[in-house]
Scaffold this motif. Sequence first.
Motif, PDB file in Angstrom:
ATOM      1  N   ARG A   9       0.819  -1.212   0.000  1.00 17.09           N
ATOM      2  CA  ARG A   9       0.000   0.000   0.000  1.00 17.09           C
ATOM      3  C   ARG A   9       0.852   1.262   0.000  1.00 17.09           C
ATOM      4  NH1 ARG A   9       1.412  -0.100   5.072  1.00 17.09           N
ATOM      5  NH2 ARG A   9       1.054   1.730   6.386  1.00 17.09           N
ATOM      6  N   TRP A  38      -3.447   8.452  -1.392  1.00 19.95           N
ATOM      7  CA  TRP A  38      -4.733   7.811  -1.634  1.00 19.95           C
ATOM      8  C   TRP A  38      -5.808   8.879  -1.786  1.00 19.95           C
ATOM      9  CZ3 TRP A  38      -5.675   2.884  -2.828  1.00 19.95           C
ATOM     10  CH2 TRP A  38      -4.669   1.938  -2.566  1.00 19.95           C
ATOM     11  N   CYS A  56      -8.569   0.937  -7.097  1.00 20.54           N
ATOM     12  CA  CYS A  56      -8.401  -0.237  -6.242  1.00 20.54           C
ATOM     13  C   CYS A  56      -9.650  -1.120  -6.294  1.00 20.54           C
ATOM     14  CB  CYS A  56      -8.113   0.208  -4.810  1.00 20.54           C
ATOM     15  SG  CYS A  56      -7.796  -1.149  -3.657  1.00 20.54           S
TER      16      CYS A  56
END
Length: 357
Positions: free
Chosen positions: A162, A168, A176
Amino acid sequence: MNASETDDYEGQVQRDDKYDSTDDNGGEPTRAAATKSDSSLAKPAGTMTGDVINIFRGFCMGAADTVPGVSGGTVALILGHYDRLIAAISNIDTEAVGLLRRRRWTSLIEKLDLRFTIALGIGIVVGIGSLAGLMHHLLIHQMNQTMAVFFGLVLASVWVVRRNVSRWSIPTMLACVVGILIALAVSQIPTSHSEINLLYLFFSASIAICAMILPGISGAFVLLLLGVYEPVIGMIKQFFKLNIDVMIVTRLTVFAIGCGFGLLAFSRLLNYLLRKHHDMTMATLIGLMIGSIGRLWPLQAVTPETADLELKFQEHVFISPAQYDGSIVTLVVLAVAAALVVLVADRVTRNAHIEAS
């Protein structure tokens, strides 16, 4: 090019790579992008220790690729050489062929990162050859325990990988989710019972090799879906036992050519995506890993209707802990131990990068 010029050239390449990635607004390079370049794209000087490490990396990839549900690409991400591997493969082009024809060996070695790829290739071949029979045995006789180990490995891998996404955001989260859905869709494809001829074998190899370099989608699982996993594993076992005939050599040659074709065609696209859309691509790859975890759930059992069939034709269903006739504690311990191996390996790798820098 003398030694001094080579050092200057490699240093410039590393500096250029380090500042090649910019943030989404076209600004300065992000800290994560610079870190990624230092740990993955830079090409350190070759040493015997580095060769041994790369052979070990390849061995781990080869071992993973013999197991339906586990991807060698996942291992490459965990061990920190994924970007470098994809870049090296994608550099096999007309320019490389020209260097080969003109016998410019030094330039060819630099372009294809041959010391790295050859060591990695040796490890992959040894891993597949030495563990194919063992993995086949474990999947038949110790399926639940084997699945527990790889469940822990992949689950911890998601946590490790990650960090390859520098930020993100809603788009990366959606990417994702797309990766998860793709992996789930692939896992639901029914196993093919097609006859295995040379053309079908070539096609299967081309598709499976693409999956092998994608984290989360197992090349061995794709071979299983296409109905060629057990025949290919069987031929590999016979080859390493030196039980060789013309048919085995022909089929393995066609399979290898199919792998080469698929690898060269797909790696160029993947290398482009990693360089130009790194976070979106990595988020999708992480989604593929998450979507594949269900396939490795340890509490599975072969359906009574398919229990007597060959491995490639068997179907599995999830069962409850009460239905499992083995030790649940053993499964938990194996999964946790496997996860700890990944986390410790990640910590050691990151510390080594920090010390090297």
